[in-house]
Design an enzyme around this catalytic site. Structure first.
Site, PDB file in Angstrom:
ATOM      1  N   PRO A 249       0.834  -1.055  -0.142  1.00 46.23           N
ATOM      2  CA  PRO A 249      -0.268  -0.026   0.025  1.00 46.23           C
ATOM      3  C   PRO A 249       0.859   1.125  -0.159  1.00 46.23           C
ATOM      4  CG  PRO A 249      -0.609  -1.411   1.604  1.00 46.23           C
ATOM      5  CD  PRO A 249       0.647  -2.098   0.991  1.00 46.23           C
ATOM      6  N   PRO A 250       0.089   2.268  -0.394  1.00 47.47           N
ATOM      7  CA  PRO A 250       1.030   3.677  -0.438  1.00 47.47           C
ATOM      8  C   PRO A 250       1.518   3.875   1.005  1.00 47.47           C
ATOM      9  CG  PRO A 250      -1.139   3.892  -1.265  1.00 47.47           C
ATOM     10  CD  PRO A 250      -1.139   2.677  -0.784  1.00 47.47           C
ATOM     11  N   GLY A 251       2.663   4.670   1.179  1.00 49.66           N
ATOM     12  CA  GLY A 251       3.055   5.274   2.324  1.00 49.66           C
ATOM     13  C   GLY A 251       3.563   4.158   3.359  1.00 49.66           C
ATOM     14  N   GLY A 253       6.761   3.034   2.956  1.00 53.64           N
ATOM     15  CA  GLY A 253       8.111   3.051   3.003  1.00 53.64           C
ATOM     16  C   GLY A 253       9.049   2.509   1.961  1.00 53.64           C
ATOM     17  N   LYS A 254       8.226   2.403   0.711  1.00 52.25           N
ATOM     18  CA  LYS A 254       8.968   1.774  -0.304  1.00 52.25           C
ATOM     19  C   LYS A 254       9.880   2.659  -1.044  1.00 52.25           C
ATOM     20  CE  LYS A 254       5.036   1.185  -2.235  1.00 52.25           C
ATOM     21  NZ  LYS A 254       3.852   1.473  -1.450  1.00 52.25           N
ATOM     22  N   THR A 255       9.586   3.873  -1.088  1.00 49.58           N
ATOM     23  CA  THR A 255      10.112   4.948  -1.882  1.00 49.58           C
ATOM     24  C   THR A 255      11.379   5.251  -0.868  1.00 49.58           C
ATOM     25  OG1 THR A 255       8.381   5.809  -2.864  1.00 49.58           O
ATOM     26  CG2 THR A 255      10.480   7.089  -3.062  1.00 49.58           C
ATOM     27  N   SER A 572     -13.630 -13.010  -1.895  1.00 47.53           N
ATOM     28  CA  SER A 572     -13.697 -12.935  -0.647  1.00 47.53           C
ATOM     29  C   SER A 572     -14.954 -12.281   0.065  1.00 47.53           C
ATOM     30  CB  SER A 572     -12.436 -12.437   0.032  1.00 47.53           C
ATOM     31  OG  SER A 572     -12.451 -11.021  -0.215  1.00 47.53           O
ATOM     32  N   LYS A 615      -6.509  -6.690   5.972  1.00 47.94           N
ATOM     33  CA  LYS A 615      -7.649  -6.848   6.291  1.00 47.94           C
ATOM     34  C   LYS A 615      -7.579  -6.758   7.898  1.00 47.94           C
ATOM     35  CE  LYS A 615      -9.448  -9.470   2.285  1.00 47.94           C
ATOM     36  NZ  LYS A 615      -9.716 -10.772   1.977  1.00 47.94           N
TER      37      LYS A 615
HETATM   38  P1  ADP Z   1       5.768   4.744  -0.557  1.00 52.13           P
HETATM   39  O1  ADP Z   1       6.550   4.806  -1.460  1.00 52.13           O
HETATM   40  O2  ADP Z   1       5.366   3.241   0.154  1.00 52.13           O
HETATM   41  O3  ADP Z   1       4.549   5.145  -0.970  1.00 52.13           O
HETATM   42  P2  ADP Z   1       7.361   6.422   1.074  1.00 52.13           P
HETATM   43  O4  ADP Z   1       8.489   5.757   1.079  1.00 52.13           O
HETATM   44  O5  ADP Z   1       6.858   7.630   0.215  1.00 52.13           O
HETATM   45  O6  ADP Z   1       5.989   5.425   0.902  1.00 52.13           O
HETATM   46  O7  ADP Z   1       6.843   6.709   2.779  1.00 52.13           O
HETATM   47  C1  ADP Z   1       5.995   8.027   3.132  1.00 52.13           C
HETATM   48  C2  ADP Z   1       6.578   8.478   4.467  1.00 52.13           C
HETATM   49  O8  ADP Z   1       6.920   7.548   5.454  1.00 52.13           O
HETATM   50  C3  ADP Z   1       8.263   8.657   4.112  1.00 52.13           C
HETATM   51  O9  ADP Z   1       8.171   9.948   4.657  1.00 52.13           O
HETATM   52  C4  ADP Z   1       9.024   7.808   4.788  1.00 52.13           C
HETATM   53  O10 ADP Z   1      10.119   8.025   5.249  1.00 52.13           O
HETATM   54  C5  ADP Z   1       8.032   7.531   5.999  1.00 52.13           C
HETATM   55  N1  ADP Z   1       8.220   5.961   6.458  1.00 52.13           N
HETATM   56  C6  ADP Z   1       7.451   4.970   5.848  1.00 52.13           C
HETATM   57  N2  ADP Z   1       7.969   3.706   6.694  1.00 52.13           N
HETATM   58  C7  ADP Z   1       8.656   4.222   7.487  1.00 52.13           C
HETATM   59  C8  ADP Z   1       9.460   3.452   8.538  1.00 52.13           C
HETATM   60  N3  ADP Z   1       9.461   2.220   8.536  1.00 52.13           N
HETATM   61  N4  ADP Z   1      10.066   4.200   9.435  1.00 52.13           N
HETATM   62  C9  ADP Z   1      10.285   5.603   9.154  1.00 52.13           C
HETATM   63  N5  ADP Z   1       9.841   6.294   8.206  1.00 52.13           N
HETATM   64  C10 ADP Z   1       9.025   5.498   7.342  1.00 52.13           C
END
Ligand code: ADP
Length: 667
Positions: A249-251, A253-255, A572, A615
């Site tokens: 899911p978005p947010g 920490g992938k990027t 489901s 879920k």
């Molecule tokens: P995604 O690419 O999955 O949509 P992002 O990498 O943009 O998500 O993450 C969103 C924000 O949350 C960023 O500022 C990121 O540094 C922070 N973040 C996400 N996961 C973690 C984590 N496990 N620990 C610290 N910061 C995190």
């Protein structure tokens, strides 16, 4: 770009071209590229600067020269440091970090590893010669005097290439070839042979030798053959699962993990969002014959970062295809395929650029939505949503300090209480990841920054839940399930979405009619079929549920799933639909705080579902107390972290009938 905005005199033109020629010389372009640049320059010298082609050509050469043909950043191979970098920037994600580090270790070692070569010959002088030539090429060379000791060496260490004589000792080169083919299929064998044995060398080729070299050999021939064998070998071993894919899911920490990988390796980082890309030319560029032709995003990002081996993140690969023209998936396949990306040809550049040094990381919300051939190339690492407890940790350790710093405040000036953070998470966001949370914290910090200026000083503030309303306004989300009463014909379900997981409410009503099942609420085909199956199951088991057997006789049943904006599909929801219908027909309200997920068969058995963790997290966010899942999902449930399970009861069931007493209220 564009040097010739004003008219230039001939002299000026000559000077510009001379400078350009010098730059081409200095650039040490690769052998296939240099002549193209020079030829283009020749064309320019024949046409006047006033023509449109002149400036197009000039821009082109300038672009060629601006690419990092020979520039690579040096990799930092210290895995302990890499681990520290990943940890410094991310909380939790233990398994993910572990897998990333393993991947890095293997990849980096492989990319930078010295090739190992085994030379087998019974004549000492022959061994020495070959060893000398190859060591000078910076290979690691081991020698053996006969096939037996050669095989022993192969057992103890991995070799990329074996150079072997044919006639020697009791075991011939041919037997050796056979053993190597069987036991070390990736290792390439080159036969080095005297004239008398050329025919058998050809036989050896038929049996899988890579090549043969006849004695006396030329040094160049040895070097070139070994080089080719190594190239084939690295292609063979390198092409499997070489691309990392972060899915989730978005947010989550992938990027930011991608960025940390680049930081850990000491590479540059670039990111291309495929979600916003419109057609194939965005990837591969336009041919120069088009007006306003541009290079594609891949080459453009490489130019921008200035090195040929950056970490390049391709975002939202699962969004490709839907809004694309041309065949972008195949363009991407070429980009990601190690057998083709050595000579990636952007249409604008029209000369190959070697992308093999680039470390690609792909991201997607849903792996299943990615084109199959692309998926096969990837090593998928799944990211999942964060539990409330994780979000609290991440917020107080990372997001708050980062936002405080970014908004020009000082850490001792602003303190968020845990209660305040929990309040933001529960009442102002509803998400699997932490993007919204970060945005809300940023908003608070921005307002604090303004206030701090207004008060002219360094007033320190403790942000409490009461304070928050002042900054963020009234709460945006209501706990859907707890705040509503149980109703007849409405059941709570759990679905997996691109954004993680979500709860849905399935509604069922009956009305006078002619045995029709009406289904609305942007449901996909699979979900419609689930509804059919649920109804048939109930009709065929009416007596068990104490429902009149002819209930469908003069009625229509309408199933609806509100909040139509979310596209819902998948099998489901079967159990949720069944429970909604049962609730309707038995007039027993369904408990709102019991959420269901499970595929059902026509006989009412429950089949396992995907996305259990997402879920369960979604259920918790919505205030659900009890979750019903198929028995066959037991292992997924066992894998849930303790924090996630702490305040929720999970019932595992094998059939629909079993769970009726738990979900439908007895009146
Ligand atoms: P995604 O690419 O999955 O949509 P992002 O990498 O943009 O998500 O993450 C969103 C924000 O949350 C960023 O500022 C990121 O540094 C922070 N973040 C996400 N996961 C973690 C984590 N496990 N620990 C610290 N910061 C995190």
């Amino acid at each position: 770009m564009g040097f010739f905005n004003k008219k230039n005199t001939d002299k000026e033109q000559d000077q510009v071209l001379a400078e350009l020629r010098q730059r081409i010389e200095n650039a040490h372009l690769p052998p296939v590229v240099a002549p193209v640049a020079v030829q283009e320059l020749e064309v320019l010298s024949k046409i006047g600067p006033s023509s449109a082609e002149f400036s197009i050509g000039l821009t082109y050469i300038d672009y060629l020269l601006s690419l990092p043909w020979n520039h690579r950043t040096e990799d930092n191979l210290d895995i302990v440091r890499a681990e520290r970098v990943l940890n410094e920037h991310h909380f939790g994600l233990e398994l993910i970090k572990e897998r990333v580090l393993e991947h890095l270790a293997v990849k980096v070692l492989r990319m930078n590893r010295q090739a190992r070569i085994l030379v087998i010959d019974d004549e000492e002088i022959a061994r020495k010669n070959l060893s000398h030539i190859l060591t000078r090429e910076h290979y690691e060379v081991v020698t053996a005097a006969d096939a037996e000791s050669g095989l022993q060496a192969l057992e103890t260490g991995e070799f990329d290439v074996v150079l072997t004589d044919l006639r020697m000792g009791p075991v011939s080169g041919m037997d050796l070839l056979e053993s190597v083919k069987k036991r070390f299929p990736e290792t390439r064998v080159i036969i080095v042979t005297g004239f008398a044995t050329v025919q058998s060398a050809i036989d050896a080729m038929k049996r899988g030798a890579f090549h043969y070299i006849t004695k006396p050999y030329k040094l160049d021939e040895v070097r070139e053959t070994v080089r080719q064998a190594l190239e084939k070998r690295s292609l063979a071993t390198g092409s499997r699962g070489t691309v990392l894919c972060f899915a989730g899911p978005p947010g989550t920490g992938k990027t930011s993990l991608g960025r940390s990988i680049a930081l850990a390796l000491g590479r540059n980082f670039a990111r291309i969002s495929l979600g916003g890309v419109k057609d194939e030319a965005d990837i591969r560029g336009h041919r120069r014959t088009y007006t306003g032709a541009r290079p594609g995003r891949i080459i453009e990002e490489i130019r921008r970062v200035g090195s040929a081996n950056p970490v390049l993140m391709l975002d939202e690969l699962d969004k490709i295809g839907s809004d694309f023209k041309g065949d972008p998936a195949s363009a991407l396949l070429e980009v990601l395929d190690p057998e083709q990306n050595r000579a990636f040809t952007d249409h604008y550049l029209d000369v190959p650029f070697d992308l093999s040094g680039v470390m690609f990381i792909v991201t997607a919300n849903v792996v299943e939505a990615m084109p199959g051939p692309l998926r096969d190339r990837m090593e998928v690492i799944e990211f999942s949503g964060y539990a409330l407890e994780d979000k609290l940790e991440i917020a107080s350790r990372f997001l708050v300090p980062k936002q405080v710093r970014e908004k020009g405040l000082s850490p001792d000036q602003v303190v968020f209480t845990q209660a305040a953070l929990e309040h933001v998470i529960r009442e102002h966001t509803r998400e699997a990841g932490i993007r919204g949370l970060e945005r809300q914290i940023a908003m608070v910090c921005r307002k604090l920054a303004k206030e701090s200026l207004g008060s002219g000083g360094r007033k320190s503030v403790t942000v409490t839940p009461a304070e928050l309303e002042r900054f963020l306004g009234r709460k945006k989300y209501h706990v859907d399930v707890v705040e509503e009463t149980d109703r007849i014909g409405v059941a709570t379900g759990l679905v997996r979405t691109e954004a993680g997981g979500d709860i849905i409410f399935v509604e069922a009503v009956a009305m006078k009619g002619k045995k029709e099942l009406i289904i609305t609420g942007s449901l996909g085909d699979v979900m419609r079929e689930s509804a059919q199956a649920a109804l048939s199951y109930i009709r065929s088991n009416a007596r068990t549920f104490a429902i009149p057997e002819d209930f469908f006789e003069n009625q229509d049943i309408h199933i609806h799933v509100p909040s139509g904006a979310i596209q819902k599909d998948g099998p489901s929801a079967g159990i949720t639909i069944a429970v909604a219908i049962l609730s309707l027909l038995t007039s027993r309200p369904a408990r709102r705080d019991v959420a269901l997920s499970g595929e059902i068969t026509l006989t009412g058995r429950l089949l396992p579902v995907a996305g259990v963790r997402e879920k369960v997290l979604a259920a918790r966010r919505a205030g659900v107390r009890t979750i019903v899942l198929p028995l066959k999902n037991r292992s997924d449930v066992d894998e849930l972290p303790a924090a996630v399970r702490s305040d929720i009861t999970i019932i595992l069931a094998d059939t629909v009938a079993e769970i009726v007493p738990q979900v439908l209220v007895q009146q």
